[in-house]
Design a protein around this motif. Structure first.
Motif, PDB file in Angstrom:
ATOM      1  N   PHE A 109     -11.800   5.663   1.914  1.00 44.81           N
ATOM      2  CA  PHE A 109     -10.582   6.058   2.622  1.00 44.81           C
ATOM      3  C   PHE A 109     -10.887   6.551   4.038  1.00 44.81           C
ATOM      4  O   PHE A 109     -10.077   7.228   4.657  1.00 44.81           O
ATOM      5  CB  PHE A 109      -9.862   7.165   1.840  1.00 44.81           C
ATOM      6  CG  PHE A 109      -9.458   6.740   0.457  1.00 44.81           C
ATOM      7  CD1 PHE A 109      -8.231   6.126   0.238  1.00 44.81           C
ATOM      8  CD2 PHE A 109     -10.299   6.933  -0.629  1.00 44.81           C
ATOM      9  CE1 PHE A 109      -7.856   5.718  -1.034  1.00 44.81           C
ATOM     10  CE2 PHE A 109      -9.938   6.530  -1.905  1.00 44.81           C
ATOM     11  CZ  PHE A 109      -8.711   5.917  -2.107  1.00 44.81           C
ATOM     12  N   ALA A 110     -12.051   6.210   4.558  1.00 48.53           N
ATOM     13  CA  ALA A 110     -12.526   6.749   5.838  1.00 48.53           C
ATOM     14  C   ALA A 110     -11.619   6.422   7.013  1.00 48.53           C
ATOM     15  O   ALA A 110     -11.639   7.118   8.023  1.00 48.53           O
ATOM     16  CB  ALA A 110     -13.948   6.257   6.123  1.00 48.53           C
ATOM     17  N   ARG A 168      -2.894   9.314   0.483  1.00 43.12           N
ATOM     18  CA  ARG A 168      -3.082  10.669   1.012  1.00 43.12           C
ATOM     19  C   ARG A 168      -3.383  11.654  -0.118  1.00 43.12           C
ATOM     20  O   ARG A 168      -4.233  12.533   0.019  1.00 43.12           O
ATOM     21  CB  ARG A 168      -1.862  11.122   1.802  1.00 43.12           C
ATOM     22  CG  ARG A 168      -1.960  10.820   3.277  1.00 43.12           C
ATOM     23  CD  ARG A 168      -0.907  11.549   4.092  1.00 43.12           C
ATOM     24  NE  ARG A 168       0.422  10.972   4.023  1.00 43.12           N
ATOM     25  CZ  ARG A 168       0.781   9.781   4.514  1.00 43.12           C
ATOM     26  NH1 ARG A 168      -0.107   9.029   5.092  1.00 43.12           N
ATOM     27  NH2 ARG A 168       2.014   9.357   4.420  1.00 43.12           N
ATOM     28  N   ALA A 169      -2.698  11.496  -1.237  1.00 42.22           N
ATOM     29  CA  ALA A 169      -2.934  12.384  -2.387  1.00 42.22           C
ATOM     30  C   ALA A 169      -4.371  12.229  -2.901  1.00 42.22           C
ATOM     31  O   ALA A 169      -5.018  13.225  -3.255  1.00 42.22           O
ATOM     32  CB  ALA A 169      -1.929  12.076  -3.501  1.00 42.22           C
ATOM     33  N   VAL A 170      -4.870  11.007  -2.912  1.00 40.05           N
ATOM     34  CA  VAL A 170      -6.249  10.777  -3.340  1.00 40.05           C
ATOM     35  C   VAL A 170      -7.215  11.443  -2.373  1.00 40.05           C
ATOM     36  O   VAL A 170      -8.184  12.096  -2.788  1.00 40.05           O
ATOM     37  CB  VAL A 170      -6.541   9.263  -3.471  1.00 40.05           C
ATOM     38  CG1 VAL A 170      -8.025   9.001  -3.651  1.00 40.05           C
ATOM     39  CG2 VAL A 170      -5.743   8.667  -4.617  1.00 40.05           C
ATOM     40  N   VAL A 171      -6.956  11.298  -1.079  1.00 37.56           N
ATOM     41  CA  VAL A 171      -7.833  11.913  -0.067  1.00 37.56           C
ATOM     42  C   VAL A 171      -7.836  13.433  -0.232  1.00 37.56           C
ATOM     43  O   VAL A 171      -8.896  14.066  -0.180  1.00 37.56           O
ATOM     44  CB  VAL A 171      -7.422  11.485   1.356  1.00 37.56           C
ATOM     45  CG1 VAL A 171      -8.121  12.322   2.413  1.00 37.56           C
ATOM     46  CG2 VAL A 171      -7.711  10.004   1.565  1.00 37.56           C
ATOM     47  N   VAL A 172      -6.676  14.014  -0.443  1.00 37.00           N
ATOM     48  CA  VAL A 172      -6.593  15.465  -0.638  1.00 37.00           C
ATOM     49  C   VAL A 172      -7.382  15.873  -1.881  1.00 37.00           C
ATOM     50  O   VAL A 172      -8.164  16.825  -1.858  1.00 37.00           O
ATOM     51  CB  VAL A 172      -5.122  15.928  -0.735  1.00 37.00           C
ATOM     52  CG1 VAL A 172      -5.027  17.360  -1.239  1.00 37.00           C
ATOM     53  CG2 VAL A 172      -4.431  15.790   0.614  1.00 37.00           C
ATOM     54  N   THR A 173      -7.205  15.135  -2.967  1.00 40.84           N
ATOM     55  CA  THR A 173      -7.900  15.454  -4.214  1.00 40.84           C
ATOM     56  C   THR A 173      -9.410  15.316  -4.065  1.00 40.84           C
ATOM     57  O   THR A 173     -10.181  16.182  -4.496  1.00 40.84           O
ATOM     58  CB  THR A 173      -7.386  14.555  -5.358  1.00 40.84           C
ATOM     59  OG1 THR A 173      -5.975  14.768  -5.492  1.00 40.84           O
ATOM     60  CG2 THR A 173      -8.083  14.869  -6.669  1.00 40.84           C
ATOM     61  N   MET A 191       0.846  -1.174   0.000  1.00 48.52           N
ATOM     62  CA  MET A 191       0.000   0.000   0.000  1.00 48.52           C
ATOM     63  C   MET A 191       0.890   1.236   0.000  1.00 48.52           C
ATOM     64  O   MET A 191       1.810   1.353   0.795  1.00 48.52           O
ATOM     65  CB  MET A 191      -0.895  -0.012   1.242  1.00 48.52           C
ATOM     66  CG  MET A 191      -1.760   1.180   1.346  1.00 48.52           C
ATOM     67  SD  MET A 191      -2.867   1.298   2.767  1.00 48.52           S
ATOM     68  CE  MET A 191      -3.199  -0.346   3.256  1.00 48.52           C
ATOM     69  N   ASP A 192       0.610   2.144  -0.873  1.00 45.42           N
ATOM     70  CA  ASP A 192       1.378   3.377  -0.983  1.00 45.42           C
ATOM     71  C   ASP A 192       0.633   4.486  -0.240  1.00 45.42           C
ATOM     72  O   ASP A 192      -0.312   5.080  -0.763  1.00 45.42           O
ATOM     73  CB  ASP A 192       1.576   3.736  -2.451  1.00 45.42           C
ATOM     74  CG  ASP A 192       2.573   4.860  -2.653  1.00 45.42           C
ATOM     75  OD1 ASP A 192       2.630   5.767  -1.789  1.00 45.42           O
ATOM     76  OD2 ASP A 192       3.287   4.835  -3.652  1.00 45.42           O
ATOM     77  N   SER A 193       1.072   4.771   0.985  1.00 39.43           N
ATOM     78  CA  SER A 193       0.352   5.746   1.812  1.00 39.43           C
ATOM     79  C   SER A 193       0.431   7.164   1.236  1.00 39.43           C
ATOM     80  O   SER A 193      -0.503   7.945   1.427  1.00 39.43           O
ATOM     81  CB  SER A 193       0.856   5.706   3.254  1.00 39.43           C
ATOM     82  OG  SER A 193       2.235   5.968   3.306  1.00 39.43           O
ATOM     83  N   ASP A 194       1.496   7.493   0.541  1.00 39.02           N
ATOM     84  CA  ASP A 194       1.584   8.822  -0.075  1.00 39.02           C
ATOM     85  C   ASP A 194       0.530   8.992  -1.172  1.00 39.02           C
ATOM     86  O   ASP A 194      -0.114  10.044  -1.273  1.00 39.02           O
ATOM     87  CB  ASP A 194       2.986   9.071  -0.650  1.00 39.02           C
ATOM     88  CG  ASP A 194       4.033   9.267   0.431  1.00 39.02           C
ATOM     89  OD1 ASP A 194       3.663   9.620   1.576  1.00 39.02           O
ATOM     90  OD2 ASP A 194       5.227   9.051   0.135  1.00 39.02           O
ATOM     91  N   LEU A 195       0.361   7.956  -1.985  1.00 38.63           N
ATOM     92  CA  LEU A 195      -0.657   8.022  -3.034  1.00 38.63           C
ATOM     93  C   LEU A 195      -2.054   8.078  -2.435  1.00 38.63           C
ATOM     94  O   LEU A 195      -2.924   8.812  -2.919  1.00 38.63           O
ATOM     95  CB  LEU A 195      -0.546   6.815  -3.972  1.00 38.63           C
ATOM     96  CG  LEU A 195       0.589   6.863  -4.985  1.00 38.63           C
ATOM     97  CD1 LEU A 195       0.645   5.560  -5.773  1.00 38.63           C
ATOM     98  CD2 LEU A 195       0.430   8.044  -5.922  1.00 38.63           C
TER      99      LEU A 195
END
Length: 146
Positions: free
Chosen positions: A35-36, A7-12, A1-5
């Motif tokens: 992503f809850a 997080r980027a999805v959550v931000v977007t 799992m890529d946590s940076d990606l």
């Protein structure tokens, strides 16, 4: 799992959730529900469940969270339900019935989790969990084990 990606999805999705278009907000809420479990997703999800402009956003986001059928999704819905006005509560109620009226096992697990959350240290979650439990207790599911 890529946590940076992730997080980027959550931000977007959080940005999409602030759109002026109700369709964008509804899509963002439904998608963000996946992503809850990420702390960054909780505030935008609460805002979308309690969307000020369109109750379809409320229903769609609530449904996405409830379809997770886990403590995280239920806790966010409970937290929103604790402070929801009557109009928002009606749309949250519709999502609850839509998600939990089919399988008795899913309903039983949601009831158990709500009982557990009713003692949560966060008063808002605890109050909302009690309210959510009341709604769930009224549901008569279609399918039960034989």
């Amino acid at each position: 799992m890529d946590s940076d990606l992730r997080r980027a999805v959550v931000v977007t999705l959080g940005e999409l959730g602030r759109s002026d278009d109700w369709r964008d907000r509804a899509d963002a809420g439904h998608s963000l529900a996946a992503f809850a479990e990420m702390p960054e997703a909780v505030a935008p999800l609460l805002d979308l469940v309690l969307d000020r402009s369109d109750t379809f956003v409320t229903r769609r986001t609530s449904e996405g969270l409830l379809r997770r059928k886990d403590r995280v999704g239920l806790a966010i819905v409970a937290s929103a339900l604790a402070v929801a006005n009557d109009n928002h509560a009606d749309y949250i109620h519709t999502a609850i019935v839509d998600v939990f009226s089919i399988f008795s096992g899913d309903l039983d697990e949601a009831l158990r989790l709500c009982e557990e959350m009713s003692g949560d240290t966060d008063d808002r979650v605890a109050r909302g969990a009690r309210r959510l439990h009341e709604t769930l207790a009224e549901i008569d599911p279609v399918l039960r084990p034989s």
